[in-house]
Design a protein around this motif. Structure first.
Motif, PDB file in Angstrom:
ATOM      1  N   UNK A   1      23.748  45.936  53.278  1.00  0.00           N
ATOM      2  CA  UNK A   1      24.786  46.797  52.719  1.00  0.00           C
ATOM      3  C   UNK A   1      24.385  48.255  52.935  1.00  0.00           C
ATOM      4  N   UNK A   2      24.991  48.886  53.939  1.00  0.00           N
ATOM      5  CA  UNK A   2      24.613  50.268  54.271  1.00  0.00           C
ATOM      6  C   UNK A   2      25.411  51.296  53.485  1.00  0.00           C
ATOM      7  N   UNK A   3      26.237  50.860  52.531  1.00  0.00           N
ATOM      8  CA  UNK A   3      26.921  51.808  51.659  1.00  0.00           C
ATOM      9  C   UNK A   3      25.980  52.415  50.625  1.00  0.00           C
ATOM     10  N   UNK A   4      24.869  51.736  50.346  1.00  0.00           N
ATOM     11  CA  UNK A   4      23.945  52.230  49.322  1.00  0.00           C
ATOM     12  C   UNK A   4      22.748  52.894  49.984  1.00  0.00           C
ATOM     13  N   UNK A   5      22.169  53.914  49.347  1.00  0.00           N
ATOM     14  CA  UNK A   5      21.008  54.592  49.928  1.00  0.00           C
ATOM     15  C   UNK A   5      19.831  53.646  50.108  1.00  0.00           C
TER      16      UNK A   5
ATOM     17  N   UNK B   1      30.289  57.287  42.516  1.00  0.00           N
ATOM     18  CA  UNK B   1      30.840  56.558  41.368  1.00  0.00           C
ATOM     19  C   UNK B   1      31.070  55.084  41.656  1.00  0.00           C
ATOM     20  N   UNK B   2      31.241  54.706  42.933  1.00  0.00           N
ATOM     21  CA  UNK B   2      31.663  53.342  43.236  1.00  0.00           C
ATOM     22  C   UNK B   2      30.588  52.289  42.965  1.00  0.00           C
TER      23      UNK B   2
ATOM     24  N   UNK C   1      22.681  48.160  33.862  1.00  0.00           N
ATOM     25  CA  UNK C   1      22.078  46.972  34.481  1.00  0.00           C
ATOM     26  C   UNK C   1      23.073  45.813  34.559  1.00  0.00           C
ATOM     27  N   UNK C   2      23.136  45.180  35.723  1.00  0.00           N
ATOM     28  CA  UNK C   2      24.024  44.047  35.910  1.00  0.00           C
ATOM     29  C   UNK C   2      25.427  44.405  36.352  1.00  0.00           C
ATOM     30  N   UNK C   3      25.748  45.704  36.397  1.00  0.00           N
ATOM     31  CA  UNK C   3      27.089  46.125  36.821  1.00  0.00           C
ATOM     32  C   UNK C   3      26.945  46.982  38.074  1.00  0.00           C
ATOM     33  N   UNK C   4      27.407  46.465  39.220  1.00  0.00           N
ATOM     34  CA  UNK C   4      27.197  47.148  40.491  1.00  0.00           C
ATOM     35  C   UNK C   4      28.420  47.912  40.989  1.00  0.00           C
ATOM     36  N   UNK C   5      29.563  47.750  40.336  1.00  0.00           N
ATOM     37  CA  UNK C   5      30.789  48.413  40.786  1.00  0.00           C
ATOM     38  C   UNK C   5      31.473  49.062  39.592  1.00  0.00           C
ATOM     39  N   UNK C   6      32.018  50.256  39.809  1.00  0.00           N
ATOM     40  CA  UNK C   6      32.650  51.023  38.733  1.00  0.00           C
ATOM     41  C   UNK C   6      33.995  51.558  39.208  1.00  0.00           C
TER      42      UNK C   6
ATOM     43  N   UNK D   1      39.672  54.752  43.697  1.00  0.00           N
ATOM     44  CA  UNK D   1      38.958  54.758  42.425  1.00  0.00           C
ATOM     45  C   UNK D   1      39.051  53.433  41.686  1.00  0.00           C
ATOM     46  N   UNK D   2      40.117  52.680  41.934  1.00  0.00           N
ATOM     47  CA  UNK D   2      40.241  51.349  41.330  1.00  0.00           C
ATOM     48  C   UNK D   2      39.309  50.408  42.094  1.00  0.00           C
ATOM     49  N   UNK D   3      38.021  50.648  41.942  1.00  0.00           N
ATOM     50  CA  UNK D   3      37.084  50.019  42.863  1.00  0.00           C
ATOM     51  C   UNK D   3      36.667  48.616  42.442  1.00  0.00           C
ATOM     52  N   UNK D   4      36.555  48.371  41.155  1.00  0.00           N
ATOM     53  CA  UNK D   4      36.353  46.989  40.721  1.00  0.00           C
ATOM     54  C   UNK D   4      37.529  46.129  41.169  1.00  0.00           C
ATOM     55  N   UNK D   5      38.729  46.662  40.986  1.00  0.00           N
ATOM     56  CA  UNK D   5      39.928  45.939  41.383  1.00  0.00           C
ATOM     57  C   UNK D   5      39.933  45.674  42.892  1.00  0.00           C
ATOM     58  N   UNK D   6      39.503  46.683  43.661  1.00  0.00           N
ATOM     59  CA  UNK D   6      39.498  46.525  45.123  1.00  0.00           C
ATOM     60  C   UNK D   6      38.502  45.458  45.562  1.00  0.00           C
TER      61      UNK D   6
END
Length: 269
Positions: free
Chosen positions: A127-131, A219-220, A226-231, A245-250
């Motif tokens: 997953x290259x979206x994360x640093x 923010x995404x 802890x335990x929550x990877x999407x916001x 911004x509706x990223x959990x939904x997406x």
């Protein structure tokens, strides 16, 4: 991936709210918006590049161009999921068009890496979206100062990271993206002048750094609980970026276009 959290969430939500499947499918109304933003950004570049003093050009690149560029980045996000047209080739072709004012070819490669992001969210090396851990180690040692430097250049790291972490061979569409973009860039510099191209590139750099619209990069998926990877973010800036911004939904329902993501929250809050 069996560990991908949104696959489990999707099953659980659909078991209780099967009507969400009615929201699946493309939304062609994004097409005129993409065309309008492309021509607005190019017209602004031509006018400002040939008429505005440098301070005004830089300010416009931040205040106007940053939002326009973000819109086109997130348009490619919609297109990567085939959410504008039903036909994959049509979505890819529109992605090349939406790429033009950005100046740097990214549309095709983004789709390839973004699909992996959905399948292997949070997996280092995939997953290259994360640093990377290296980025975290380097830019956390200086406290707020180095973190600010990183945020200023976060779009640069976002673009460079995939080539270092998970390089992929170029395919036909990658080559077409490169040839189309380079050809356009040369033509635009010839017709509109180098300062017009400078406006486009400044829009990318300034709009992807210390800019309110670039907050979605952080923010995404950066873990704050802890335990929550999407916001998700439900504020007004969603209007400019296809409700990303509706990223959990997406991530729960990537087959739902941005224009309908708010309905998921209404059905299954």
């Amino acid at each position: 991936s069996p560990q991908e959290p949104h696959a489990r969430r999707r099953r659980e939500i659909l078991a209780k709210y099967p009507q969400i499947k009615d929201l699946y499918g493309a939304d062609m109304w994004s097409f005129p918006q993409i065309v309008a933003v492309v021509f607005t950004q190019l017209a602004a570049a031509y006018y400002l590049g040939n008429n505005a003093p440098m301070p005004v050009l830089v300010l416009a690149a931040y205040s106007l161009g940053g939002f326009a560029t973000a819109n086109l980045f997130l348009a490619n996000h919609e297109l990567s999921h085939n959410l504008v047209f039903e036909n994959t080739t049509a979505n890819r072709a529109l992605g090349l068009f939406a790429n033009l004012p950005v100046g740097i070819p990214f549309s095709v490669a983004f789709k390839r890496y973004h699909m992996e992001h959905h399948l292997f969210q949070g997996h280092d090396g995939v997953d290259t979206d994360i640093p990377t851990k290296g980025e975290a180690a380097v830019f956390s040692v200086g406290g707020a100062l180095l973190k600010t430097v990183w945020v200023m250049g976060q779009l640069f790291f976002y673009a460079l990271r995939p080539m270092l972490v998970s390089p992929k061979p170029m395919k036909a569409w990658d080559c077409l993206n490169l040839v189309t973009q380079v050809g356009f860039d040369f033509a635009f510099v010839y017709l509109a002048g180098p300062r017009a191209m400078l406006y486009l590139l400044l829009s990318v750099f300034l709009g992807g750094g210390l800019h309110p619209i670039a907050g979605h990069f952080i923010s995404e998926h950066y873990v704050f609980e802890p335990g929550q990877e999407t916001y998700s973010y439900y504020g007004p800036l969603n209007f400019l970026v296809y409700n990303v911004g509706y990223h959990n939904e997406h991530h729960d329902f990537p087959k739902v276009p941005g224009s309908r993501l708010h309905k998921i929250r209404e059905i299954a809050p």
